[in-house]
Design a protein around this motif. Structure first.
Motif, PDB file in Angstrom:
ATOM      1  N   ILE A  49       0.856  -1.192   0.000  1.00 40.92           N
ATOM      2  CA  ILE A  49       0.000   0.000   0.000  1.00 40.92           C
ATOM      3  C   ILE A  49       0.886   1.234   0.000  1.00 40.92           C
ATOM      4  O   ILE A  49       1.693   1.435   0.926  1.00 40.92           O
ATOM      5  N   GLU A  50       0.716   2.030  -1.035  1.00 40.25           N
ATOM      6  CA  GLU A  50       1.473   3.278  -1.122  1.00 40.25           C
ATOM      7  C   GLU A  50       0.634   4.371  -0.459  1.00 40.25           C
ATOM      8  O   GLU A  50      -0.477   4.664  -0.900  1.00 40.25           O
ATOM      9  N   LEU A  51       1.174   4.964   0.596  1.00 35.33           N
ATOM     10  CA  LEU A  51       0.411   5.950   1.356  1.00 35.33           C
ATOM     11  C   LEU A  51       0.424   7.307   0.686  1.00 35.33           C
ATOM     12  O   LEU A  51      -0.485   8.105   0.872  1.00 35.33           O
ATOM     13  N   ALA A  52       1.469   7.602  -0.040  1.00 36.45           N
ATOM     14  CA  ALA A  52       1.520   8.881  -0.770  1.00 36.45           C
ATOM     15  C   ALA A  52       2.226   8.619  -2.080  1.00 36.45           C
ATOM     16  O   ALA A  52       3.130   7.783  -2.152  1.00 36.45           O
ATOM     17  N   ALA A  53       1.788   9.307  -3.092  1.00 35.84           N
ATOM     18  CA  ALA A  53       2.380   9.104  -4.407  1.00 35.84           C
ATOM     19  C   ALA A  53       3.815   9.586  -4.391  1.00 35.84           C
ATOM     20  O   ALA A  53       4.125  10.665  -3.883  1.00 35.84           O
ATOM     21  N   SER A  54       4.696   8.732  -4.914  1.00 34.67           N
ATOM     22  CA  SER A  54       6.108   9.117  -4.990  1.00 34.67           C
ATOM     23  C   SER A  54       6.290  10.045  -6.163  1.00 34.67           C
ATOM     24  O   SER A  54       5.898   9.739  -7.284  1.00 34.67           O
ATOM     25  N   SER A  55       6.817  11.173  -5.897  1.00 37.46           N
ATOM     26  CA  SER A  55       7.124  12.099  -6.986  1.00 37.46           C
ATOM     27  C   SER A  55       8.402  12.831  -6.635  1.00 37.46           C
ATOM     28  O   SER A  55       8.757  12.967  -5.455  1.00 37.46           O
ATOM     29  N   VAL A  56       9.068  13.286  -7.680  1.00 38.34           N
ATOM     30  CA  VAL A  56      10.350  13.952  -7.473  1.00 38.34           C
ATOM     31  C   VAL A  56      10.136  15.211  -6.636  1.00 38.34           C
ATOM     32  O   VAL A  56       9.272  16.033  -6.922  1.00 38.34           O
ATOM     33  N   GLY A  57      10.895  15.361  -5.581  1.00 42.12           N
ATOM     34  CA  GLY A  57      10.808  16.551  -4.744  1.00 42.12           C
ATOM     35  C   GLY A  57       9.755  16.487  -3.662  1.00 42.12           C
ATOM     36  O   GLY A  57       9.736  17.318  -2.756  1.00 42.12           O
ATOM     37  N   ALA A  58       8.865  15.510  -3.738  1.00 47.68           N
ATOM     38  CA  ALA A  58       7.817  15.406  -2.713  1.00 47.68           C
ATOM     39  C   ALA A  58       8.428  14.906  -1.416  1.00 47.68           C
ATOM     40  O   ALA A  58       9.237  13.989  -1.429  1.00 47.68           O
ATOM     41  N   PRO A  59       8.036  15.506  -0.282  1.00 49.86           N
ATOM     42  CA  PRO A  59       8.604  15.040   0.984  1.00 49.86           C
ATOM     43  C   PRO A  59       8.112  13.639   1.310  1.00 49.86           C
ATOM     44  O   PRO A  59       6.978  13.278   1.013  1.00 49.86           O
TER      45      PRO A  59
END
Lengths: 337, 536
Positions: free
Chosen positions: B229-239
């Motif tokens: 389960i991914e809790l937050a989308a991984s994106s460049v620069g995202a904390p």
């Protein structure tokens, strides 16, 4: 280990050097003067010559000087009349009967003339002389196999090498070539820093062995003897241990225990040395003896050397027991005179 | 003509033969010990250098002899097997061995050791260097640590081995090797759920935490795939969320997750799913909810039973109370900022009934806050009480033996700067200060004796703070003959004892009779054991 190797190397070189010297002596033997031996029979014992073991091969007797024979016979009052016979300086009157024993001066070689008239040899050895023998001093290397794994505390090998000296005296002579010699001796052992228990910074075993022994030897050839030997004595053993690390503690254990060895072996010596009378000849040789040692196991207890300031009682562990029994091999270089 | 030299060669050859015949025994390596562990009545010393353990029996008459047990090659880590209650204690130690890369028969393994010796040994497929137990001691996950520098050419940081410690080793089924799916990052930690009722069956889940991904494994059916389960989308620069805390609601089958860099609480609801005749498919499905907490969430704790189930969150200057059913959030302003929560069952000076209350605190400060949780959503900050004490660095709960409701409810706060500690009575909300000449970091709570043992390293003293009577807190101490290295408690045993180890390569430890804790100065019943690490 290095020390042990050096000892072995030194012994090896010494034996080689001695071998060369003996060989030279064999090549050009110096014959000692042959004392005369006189055999008599049926005459009450008054004087007798000193006796040694009779040679295995038939040999003739040579007349012995009357003064010396009388002196020797006086020292043996219990000798049976049929064994030792005085000559009283009288010349030989008749050949001895076939059942008469041969009497040979101690440390004298048999002569052809005696053997020519030699009687039939008795089946059982009979003592023919006492307290008139050669003294033997020896430097010994006694190797005992310590097959107990615990010995690895003190040495990386299984062998425990003891260096020592012993002195013996040919006390009793029997016909048939047997001589019984008591011995006294001492040997010392030292081993340290085996591979077991590396947390110990010091692992040292030292022992002093004081022993008495009886050796019964038999002359096989002029340069070769076989013997059996029974040894008993006491061993004073001390074990010193020390911990390693920030706090170093010293531990020491002393132990006194009896030990016994039973062995048999060979003597190789300079040839014909026994032809000379005691004190007038020098025989050099070496002994090689294999046997077995029996001794109680040594308790390896940790006993603190210093306990000052100790307020709480201490229970120290022990390292178990170290077996002191095992097969042994004794090498000795001796001089007999 | 004989050659006498031939005969002289005999002893020489024999002398050389002596050397050849003498065999060398197995060489012993220098000892290197892991920190000692305590079974109920045995102390366990693990020698890494020589692959062995020493078991020192402290149950009856003391002897300076320890039983030696051979272990698989290269033990690197050891843990006491956990249990939820002393009565369920399996009294075992788990030892992780790395094995020997050069010896095919010496593979990495987990050894279960009890006081009789090696119970079981589980072979592992990889040279793991970390292990995590479930709190009830049933499951063990062996994995690579974050700092692992493997000596193997290839290894996968997402690989784990899962062992059911109640079952014997089995090459096919126990342990089970799994590779946890991730999103390019290795697992950070693993947390075990309590037993949950799912589809009428009691299950335990393992929650594998990545930085912002969780994986759920059903430990009962390890042949089934895990949920990732991914809790937050991984994106460049995202904390990153930096997940660091997991709580389980075993009544509602919910999992609460908190990240150090997220203002939200993540809630995973475990719902049953019908999958007939498909044994390799999970029979439950997780669904994700997100609760907006606001601010930096530092700690959280669950309390209350349904439908009054609440989540208490420490969020700096405020405490948040979240209704687990309605997700309604109530913010409680705190007198002082708090980052940690300690729930306890106790009384208050005003209410003489035992109920769930909370102590909120922040390490490095000089205040604590008591929260009475009953009706807090209505009474808010009126249920908070501030208590000022000396600045502290640690809070050590002093939980009395379970079930002993009459025992005092206390915590020890180790002072910062000043040496000593404050003993806080959670019921009366009073403080007793205990001064000390040493840093009390070495304090070891003793639930059986209801006190704290203090054994500062490399000092010759051991102290005991008896907390059984809050009106009479009298620290005791005893002077030993050697400096302290470690302290092990055997106060759950029939014969209560304390073992204080000292620095000695041979093994040296002083045994104190813990029954005599009230008069530690009586040294007549103390004894020092020496040489027990020398082996046989």
């Amino acid at each position: 280990m290095n020390m042990k190797f050096e000892i072995k190397s030194t012994l090896f070189l010494a034996v080689l050097a001695f071998s060369g010297a003996s060989h030279a002596q064999t090549a050009a033997p110096v014959e000692p003067p042959e004392p005369s031996v006189v055999l008599t029979d049926g005459v009450p014992s008054a004087v007798a010559p000193p006796a040694v073991a009779a040679p295995a091969s038939p040999a003739s007797a040579t007349p012995v000087p009357a003064e010396r024979a009388a002196t020797t016979a006086a020292a043996l009052p219990n000798d049976p009349p049929g064994v030792l016979a005085p000559t009283s300086g009288a010349p030989k009157a008749a050949p001895p009967p076939s059942n008469a024993p041969r009497v040979i001066a101690l440390n004298e070689a048999p002569s052809q003339s005696l053997d020519a008239d030699a009687p039939v040899k008795s089946k059982t050895p009979r003592m023919i002389s006492a307290f008139k023998g050669a003294v033997r001093t020896s430097f010994d290397v006694n190797t005992v196999w310590d097959l107990d794994d615990r010995y690895q505390l003190f040495d990386s090998s299984d062998v425990n090498v003891r260096m020592g000296v012993s002195v013996g005296y040919d006390l009793l002579s029997f016909d048939g070539g047997w001589v019984v010699a008591p011995e006294l001796g001492w040997s010392h052992e030292s081993a340290s820093d085996g591979p077991l228990a590396p947390q110990l910074s010091q692992k040292e075993l030292r022992g002093d062995h004081f022993f008495g022994a009886f050796r019964a030897r038999h002359t096989v050839a002029s340069w070769l003897e076989g013997f059996g030997r029974l040894q008993g004595g006491m061993a004073w053993t001390r074990v010193d241990l020390a911990s390693s690390g920030a706090s170093v503690d010293q531990y020491s254990t002393d132990d006194k225990a009896p030990e016994f060895q039973l062995g048999a072996g060979l003597v190789v010596r300079t040839p014909d040395a026994e032809r000379a009378p005691p004190g007038e000849s020098l025989a050099l040789g070496f002994t090689l003896e294999a046997g077995y040692q029996v001794a109680p196991a040594l308790k390896l207890k940790l006993e603190r050397v210093a306990t000052e300031g100790q307020r709480i009682s201490v229970l120290t562990s022990d390292l178990g027991t170290l077996s002191r029994s095992g097969p042994c091999l004794r090498l000795g270089v001796f001089a007999r005179f | 003509m004989f050659s006498i030299q031939r005969f002289f060669s005999i002893p020489c050859l024999l002398a050389l033969g002596v050397s050849a015949c003498s065999s060398s025994g197995a060489k012993e390596n220098p000892s290197s010990f892991l920190p000692p562990l305590g079974l109920v009545d045995h102390a366990v010393f693990i020698d890494q250098g020589n692959d062995r353990a020493f078991l020192l029996d402290l149950s009856g008459n003391l002897t300076p002899h320890a039983n030696q047990v051979r272990l698989p090659k290269a033990p690197i880590l050891a843990q006491r097997r956990l249990s939820l209650a002393p009565a369920e204690d399996p009294d075992e130690v788990l030892i992780l061995s790395a094995g020997d890369l050069d010896a095919t028969e010496s593979v990495p393994s987990i050894t279960v050791l009890n006081k009789q010796g090696v119970k079981w040994s589980y072979k592992l497929a990889a040279a793991f260097d970390s292990m995590v137990q479930s709190p009830n001691g049933r499951y063990l996950v062996v994995k690579f640590s974050q700092t692992n520098v493997s000596n193997r050419l290839l290894f996968n940081r997402n690989e784990v081995a899962i062992i059911d410690l109640t079952q014997e080793p089995n090459e096919l089924t126990n342990p089970v090797d799994r590779t946890i799916r991730g999103f390019g990052e290795p697992p950070e930690s693993i947390v075990f759920s309590p037993p949950l009722m799912i589809n009428g069956e009691e299950r335990q889940l393992a929650v594998v935490l990545f930085k912002q991904v969780v994986a759920l494994l059903d430990l009962k059916y390890l042949n089934r795939p895990e949920f990732t389960i991914e809790l937050a989308a991984s994106s460049v620069g995202a904390p990153s969320i930096n997940l660091e805390q997991v709580l389980f609601d075993d009544k509602e089958n919910k999992v609460y997750l908190r990240g150090s860099a997220s203002p939200d609480i993540y809630v995973i609801q475990i719902a049953p799913r019908d999958v007939p005749n498909e044994p390799n498919k999970n029979d439950f499905v997780p669904s994700l909810n997100q609760l907006g907490g606001g601010g930096q969430l530092k700690d959280m704790a669950l309390y209350g039973d349904a439908p009054e189930r609440r989540l208490l969150v420490a969020a700096g200057a405020n405490a948040l109370v979240i209704n687990a059913d309605s997700n309604r959030v109530t913010s409680i302003p705190l007198p002082v900022s708090a980052t940690k929560i300690l729930l306890f069952e106790g009384r208050s000076p005003q209410v003489d009934t035992r109920e769930t209350r909370a102590l909120l605190y922040s390490l490095g400060t000089s205040d604590v806050v008591f929260l009475d949780l009953a009706q807090i959503e209505d009474r808010k900050q009126r249920n908070a009480e501030r208590l000022k004490i000396n600045s502290y660095l640690d809070v050590i709960p002093l939980r009395p033996t379970a079930g002993d409701a009459s025992a005092p409810n206390q915590v020890m706060l180790r002072h910062a700067g000043l040496l000593g500690a404050s003993i806080v009575d959670l019921d009366k909300r009073t403080v007793n200060a205990v001064s000390s000449q040493v840093d009390l970091k070495a304090g070891t709570p003793d639930a059986a004796l209801n006190g704290v043992w203090v054994a500062p390293s490399y000092q010759n003293k051991v102290g005991f703070i008896d907390l059984s009577d809050p009106n009479k807190i009298q620290p005791k101490e005893v002077r030993l003959d050697y400096p302290v290295v470690d302290l092990l408690l055997f106060t759950q045993a029939a014969h209560k004892r304390v073992l204080v180890t000292h620095d000695s390569s041979l093994g040296r430890a002083t045994v104190l009779e813990a029954m005599e804790a009230t008069d530690l100065r009586d040294l007549t019943r103390a004894v020092t054991l020496e040489g027990f690490l020398l082996g046989e």
